[in-house]
Scaffold this active site. Sequence first.
Site, PDB file in Angstrom:
ATOM      1  N   HIS A  37      40.789  56.651  51.878  1.00  0.00           N
ATOM      2  CA  HIS A  37      40.113  57.549  51.369  1.00  0.00           C
ATOM      3  C   HIS A  37      38.969  57.779  51.314  1.00  0.00           C
ATOM      4  O   HIS A  37      38.500  57.073  50.037  1.00  0.00           O
ATOM      5  CB  HIS A  37      41.783  58.332  49.871  1.00  0.00           C
ATOM      6  CG  HIS A  37      41.524  57.536  49.730  1.00  0.00           C
ATOM      7  ND1 HIS A  37      42.348  55.786  49.183  1.00  0.00           N
ATOM      8  CD2 HIS A  37      41.299  57.056  48.038  1.00  0.00           C
ATOM      9  CE1 HIS A  37      42.850  55.604  47.827  1.00  0.00           C
ATOM     10  NE2 HIS A  37      41.182  55.672  47.177  1.00  0.00           N
ATOM     11  N   LYS A  85      45.224  42.850  46.139  1.00  0.00           N
ATOM     12  CA  LYS A  85      46.097  43.476  46.007  1.00  0.00           C
ATOM     13  C   LYS A  85      47.649  43.112  45.838  1.00  0.00           C
ATOM     14  O   LYS A  85      48.285  43.588  45.523  1.00  0.00           O
ATOM     15  CB  LYS A  85      46.086  44.653  46.626  1.00  0.00           C
ATOM     16  CG  LYS A  85      44.432  45.356  46.947  1.00  0.00           C
ATOM     17  CD  LYS A  85      44.289  46.124  45.744  1.00  0.00           C
ATOM     18  CE  LYS A  85      42.503  46.827  44.806  1.00  0.00           C
ATOM     19  NZ  LYS A  85      43.289  47.245  43.717  1.00  0.00           N
ATOM     20  N   SER A 134      47.365  48.909  47.819  1.00  0.00           N
ATOM     21  CA  SER A 134      46.776  49.913  49.107  1.00  0.00           C
ATOM     22  C   SER A 134      47.373  49.258  50.444  1.00  0.00           C
ATOM     23  O   SER A 134      48.153  48.110  50.637  1.00  0.00           O
ATOM     24  CB  SER A 134      45.394  48.386  49.081  1.00  0.00           C
ATOM     25  OG  SER A 134      44.137  48.456  50.218  1.00  0.00           O
ATOM     26  N   GLU A 191      45.920  47.700  52.575  1.00  0.00           N
ATOM     27  CA  GLU A 191      45.077  46.909  53.479  1.00  0.00           C
ATOM     28  C   GLU A 191      45.846  45.257  52.863  1.00  0.00           C
ATOM     29  O   GLU A 191      46.261  43.840  53.319  1.00  0.00           O
ATOM     30  CB  GLU A 191      44.119  46.225  52.193  1.00  0.00           C
ATOM     31  CG  GLU A 191      43.382  44.824  53.126  1.00  0.00           C
ATOM     32  CD  GLU A 191      42.704  44.911  54.457  1.00  0.00           C
ATOM     33  OE1 GLU A 191      41.990  46.804  54.837  1.00  0.00           O
ATOM     34  OE2 GLU A 191      42.505  43.972  55.220  1.00  0.00           O
ATOM     35  N   TYR A 207      40.714  40.498  49.819  1.00  0.00           N
ATOM     36  CA  TYR A 207      41.065  41.631  48.417  1.00  0.00           C
ATOM     37  C   TYR A 207      41.920  42.134  49.147  1.00  0.00           C
ATOM     38  O   TYR A 207      43.524  42.197  47.945  1.00  0.00           O
ATOM     39  CB  TYR A 207      40.143  42.925  49.743  1.00  0.00           C
ATOM     40  CG  TYR A 207      40.402  44.264  49.077  1.00  0.00           C
ATOM     41  CD1 TYR A 207      40.342  44.449  48.137  1.00  0.00           C
ATOM     42  CD2 TYR A 207      41.257  44.894  49.691  1.00  0.00           C
ATOM     43  CE1 TYR A 207      40.217  46.087  47.537  1.00  0.00           C
ATOM     44  CE2 TYR A 207      41.304  46.080  49.371  1.00  0.00           C
ATOM     45  CZ  TYR A 207      41.257  47.274  48.041  1.00  0.00           C
ATOM     46  OH  TYR A 207      41.173  47.897  47.975  1.00  0.00           O
ATOM     47  N   GLN A 215      34.425  57.102  43.363  1.00  0.00           N
ATOM     48  CA  GLN A 215      34.699  58.025  43.609  1.00  0.00           C
ATOM     49  C   GLN A 215      35.999  58.770  43.384  1.00  0.00           C
ATOM     50  O   GLN A 215      36.521  59.550  42.763  1.00  0.00           O
ATOM     51  CB  GLN A 215      35.721  57.322  45.603  1.00  0.00           C
ATOM     52  CG  GLN A 215      36.207  58.432  46.292  1.00  0.00           C
ATOM     53  CD  GLN A 215      35.824  57.977  47.519  1.00  0.00           C
ATOM     54  OE1 GLN A 215      35.339  58.384  48.069  1.00  0.00           O
ATOM     55  NE2 GLN A 215      36.999  57.119  48.284  1.00  0.00           N
ATOM     56  N   ASP A 216      37.575  57.534  43.485  1.00  0.00           N
ATOM     57  CA  ASP A 216      38.867  57.800  42.662  1.00  0.00           C
ATOM     58  C   ASP A 216      38.878  58.359  40.837  1.00  0.00           C
ATOM     59  O   ASP A 216      39.460  59.026  40.914  1.00  0.00           O
ATOM     60  CB  ASP A 216      39.583  56.997  43.417  1.00  0.00           C
ATOM     61  CG  ASP A 216      39.621  56.262  44.677  1.00  0.00           C
ATOM     62  OD1 ASP A 216      39.694  57.036  45.041  1.00  0.00           O
ATOM     63  OD2 ASP A 216      40.944  55.517  44.834  1.00  0.00           O
ATOM     64  N   ARG A 232      32.198  59.130  48.034  1.00  0.00           N
ATOM     65  CA  ARG A 232      32.399  57.037  48.773  1.00  0.00           C
ATOM     66  C   ARG A 232      30.913  56.456  48.670  1.00  0.00           C
ATOM     67  O   ARG A 232      29.805  57.399  48.581  1.00  0.00           O
ATOM     68  CB  ARG A 232      33.456  57.697  50.298  1.00  0.00           C
ATOM     69  CG  ARG A 232      32.857  55.955  50.958  1.00  0.00           C
ATOM     70  CD  ARG A 232      34.423  55.859  50.244  1.00  0.00           C
ATOM     71  NE  ARG A 232      35.266  55.201  50.651  1.00  0.00           N
ATOM     72  CZ  ARG A 232      36.277  53.684  50.510  1.00  0.00           C
ATOM     73  NH1 ARG A 232      36.499  53.618  49.590  1.00  0.00           N
ATOM     74  NH2 ARG A 232      37.047  53.730  51.609  1.00  0.00           N
ATOM     75  N   GLN A 261      36.997  45.013  42.905  1.00  0.00           N
ATOM     76  CA  GLN A 261      36.019  44.614  44.326  1.00  0.00           C
ATOM     77  C   GLN A 261      36.710  45.405  45.253  1.00  0.00           C
ATOM     78  O   GLN A 261      37.178  44.607  45.739  1.00  0.00           O
ATOM     79  CB  GLN A 261      35.436  43.209  44.034  1.00  0.00           C
ATOM     80  CG  GLN A 261      34.238  43.127  44.487  1.00  0.00           C
ATOM     81  CD  GLN A 261      34.175  43.075  46.261  1.00  0.00           C
ATOM     82  OE1 GLN A 261      33.948  44.646  46.499  1.00  0.00           O
ATOM     83  NE2 GLN A 261      35.289  42.350  46.967  1.00  0.00           N
ATOM     84  N   SER A 262      36.217  46.468  45.584  1.00  0.00           N
ATOM     85  CA  SER A 262      37.215  47.141  46.333  1.00  0.00           C
ATOM     86  C   SER A 262      36.847  46.919  48.113  1.00  0.00           C
ATOM     87  O   SER A 262      37.506  47.775  48.792  1.00  0.00           O
ATOM     88  CB  SER A 262      37.375  48.761  46.242  1.00  0.00           C
ATOM     89  OG  SER A 262      36.186  49.285  46.304  1.00  0.00           O
TER      90      SER A 262
HETATM   91  N1  GDD Z   1      32.044  49.101  56.031  1.00  0.00           N
HETATM   92  C1  GDD Z   1      32.559  49.080  57.364  1.00  0.00           C
HETATM   93  N2  GDD Z   1      30.637  48.823  57.604  1.00  0.00           N
HETATM   94  N3  GDD Z   1      32.916  49.060  58.287  1.00  0.00           N
HETATM   95  C2  GDD Z   1      33.032  48.587  59.389  1.00  0.00           C
HETATM   96  C3  GDD Z   1      31.338  48.712  59.923  1.00  0.00           C
HETATM   97  C4  GDD Z   1      30.296  48.916  59.008  1.00  0.00           C
HETATM   98  O1  GDD Z   1      29.329  48.992  59.344  1.00  0.00           O
HETATM   99  N4  GDD Z   1      31.725  49.214  61.560  1.00  0.00           N
HETATM  100  C5  GDD Z   1      32.632  48.856  61.764  1.00  0.00           C
HETATM  101  N5  GDD Z   1      33.577  48.582  60.055  1.00  0.00           N
HETATM  102  C6  GDD Z   1      35.057  49.114  60.251  1.00  0.00           C
HETATM  103  C7  GDD Z   1      36.017  47.916  59.596  1.00  0.00           C
HETATM  104  O2  GDD Z   1      35.685  46.197  60.530  1.00  0.00           O
HETATM  105  C8  GDD Z   1      37.251  48.152  59.671  1.00  0.00           C
HETATM  106  O3  GDD Z   1      37.912  48.286  61.043  1.00  0.00           O
HETATM  107  C9  GDD Z   1      37.286  50.221  59.431  1.00  0.00           C
HETATM  108  O4  GDD Z   1      35.943  50.112  59.931  1.00  0.00           O
HETATM  109  C10 GDD Z   1      37.047  50.066  57.955  1.00  0.00           C
HETATM  110  O5  GDD Z   1      36.504  49.783  56.948  1.00  0.00           O
HETATM  111  P1  GDD Z   1      36.066  50.500  56.045  1.00  0.00           P
HETATM  112  O6  GDD Z   1      35.144  51.705  56.101  1.00  0.00           O
HETATM  113  O7  GDD Z   1      35.385  49.544  54.674  1.00  0.00           O
HETATM  114  O8  GDD Z   1      37.824  50.064  54.817  1.00  0.00           O
HETATM  115  P2  GDD Z   1      37.884  49.217  55.390  1.00  0.00           P
HETATM  116  O9  GDD Z   1      39.880  49.894  55.941  1.00  0.00           O
HETATM  117  O10 GDD Z   1      38.169  47.911  55.284  1.00  0.00           O
HETATM  118  O11 GDD Z   1      38.866  48.854  53.627  1.00  0.00           O
HETATM  119  C11 GDD Z   1      39.229  50.260  52.250  1.00  0.00           C
HETATM  120  O12 GDD Z   1      40.206  50.508  52.524  1.00  0.00           O
HETATM  121  C12 GDD Z   1      41.463  50.083  51.700  1.00  0.00           C
HETATM  122  C13 GDD Z   1      42.852  50.860  52.545  1.00  0.00           C
HETATM  123  O13 GDD Z   1      43.640  50.373  53.464  1.00  0.00           O
HETATM  124  C14 GDD Z   1      38.717  50.380  50.979  1.00  0.00           C
HETATM  125  O14 GDD Z   1      38.465  51.461  50.780  1.00  0.00           O
HETATM  126  C15 GDD Z   1      39.672  49.196  50.779  1.00  0.00           C
HETATM  127  O15 GDD Z   1      38.794  49.373  49.464  1.00  0.00           O
HETATM  128  C16 GDD Z   1      41.247  50.521  50.564  1.00  0.00           C
HETATM  129  O16 GDD Z   1      42.401  49.326  49.506  1.00  0.00           O
END
Ligand code: GDD
Length: 328
Positions: free
Chosen positions: A183, A157, A127, A129, A153, A13-14, A188, A85-86
């Site tokens: 983002h 980072k 990140s 995270e 992860y 994506q990015d 995505r 592995q993001s």
């Molecule tokens: N993926 C996913 N799938 N997340 C879910 C789901 C589901 O079915 N249901 C609820 N969630 C909740 C996760 O528990 C989390 O709290 C939130 O949705 C966001 O999950 P993700 O979209 O997987 O993103 P992330 O916040 O864990 O990580 C992303 O953001 C980081 C920056 O803070 C990724 O892009 C990372 O690579 C990035 O560094």
Amino acid sequence: MKKKAFITGINGQDGSYLAELLVEKDYEVYGIVRRNSIAEHQESRIDHLVGMGVETEYGDLLDVSSLERMIRTIQPDEIYNIAAQSHVRISMDIPQFTVQTNALGLLNVLEAYKNNCPKARFYQASSSEMFGRSIDEDGYQRETTPMHPTSPYGCTKVFGFNMVQHYRNAYKLFASNGILFNHESPRRGFEFVSRKITSGVARIKKGLQKKLKLGNINSKRDWGHAQDYVDAMWLMLQQNNPNDFVIGTGKQHSVENFAEKAFAHVGLNYKDYLVIDKNLIRPAEVDSLLADYTKAKKELKWEPKISFEDLVAGMVESDLEIATNLKY
Ligand code: GDD
């Protein structure tokens, strides 16, 4: 002479938005793509850039010799390390692979940079995270907020963040960290919650799916648009000095709120379709991310342009088009 940029993760994506931005700015763009035995769709996000000054080669953050060779021969002016592995949840299932790729992989790129083109400028995809559950008293995270990662992860980072600072200080390299909050975009990956929701909404609307299963819908994120965030990456490398910057919107929404907005966009009530699946709840969770991007605003003159509402609407619209053409 044209500037040259080297991007790891160019087909993500990015990477794809960044490559577009750099082509627009008249750079020669080089990138590495990991070979996959199923070659189809590997470069679908950057297909339209072929013949526009973008060249890709097979490579991998763990394949030191090809990294060294490419960086030595290209002699880039700017290096963007975006490959990783993001996925946070998946990092709990494959922690060793995640550490090798994100931590040792970053170190491999840093070494190749230091040894072959130390005059170049280096961007590391750090990140939010990294903060884990750490929040300042006012509810925000900023450059000074302590880092307490709660996932493999996040740990990788933090390693990368510290390594970049170390190389900057020890070897006087122009190496900067972008601490990017979540983002999203129509590009995505489907495993992230935003795209899982918007593709689910589109499929439900088109009668291709009945329910949408999610895990924790109470966690809150600061969601911006990836297209805005690659501007910030580029700006970081145009400054007089290397530095670290938080990039976000300063606004927060829950996962539930994201789902509510996405379903409402097609005239549906999310409550009729959402199912909570306990298996999707993470062993450890980051409950709240909210960016204070004052430093980026002041020093980079950067601000997000695309609102949360437009982000959600744009993703749903794009997934409706895909669902209509049955391209899944
Ligand atoms: N993926 C996913 N799938 N997340 C879910 C789901 C589901 O079915 N249901 C609820 N969630 C909740 C996760 O528990 C989390 O709290 C939130 O949705 C966001 O999950 P993700 O979209 O997987 O993103 P992330 O916040 O864990 O990580 C992303 O953001 C980081 C920056 O803070 C990724 O892009 C990372 O690579 C990035 O560094």
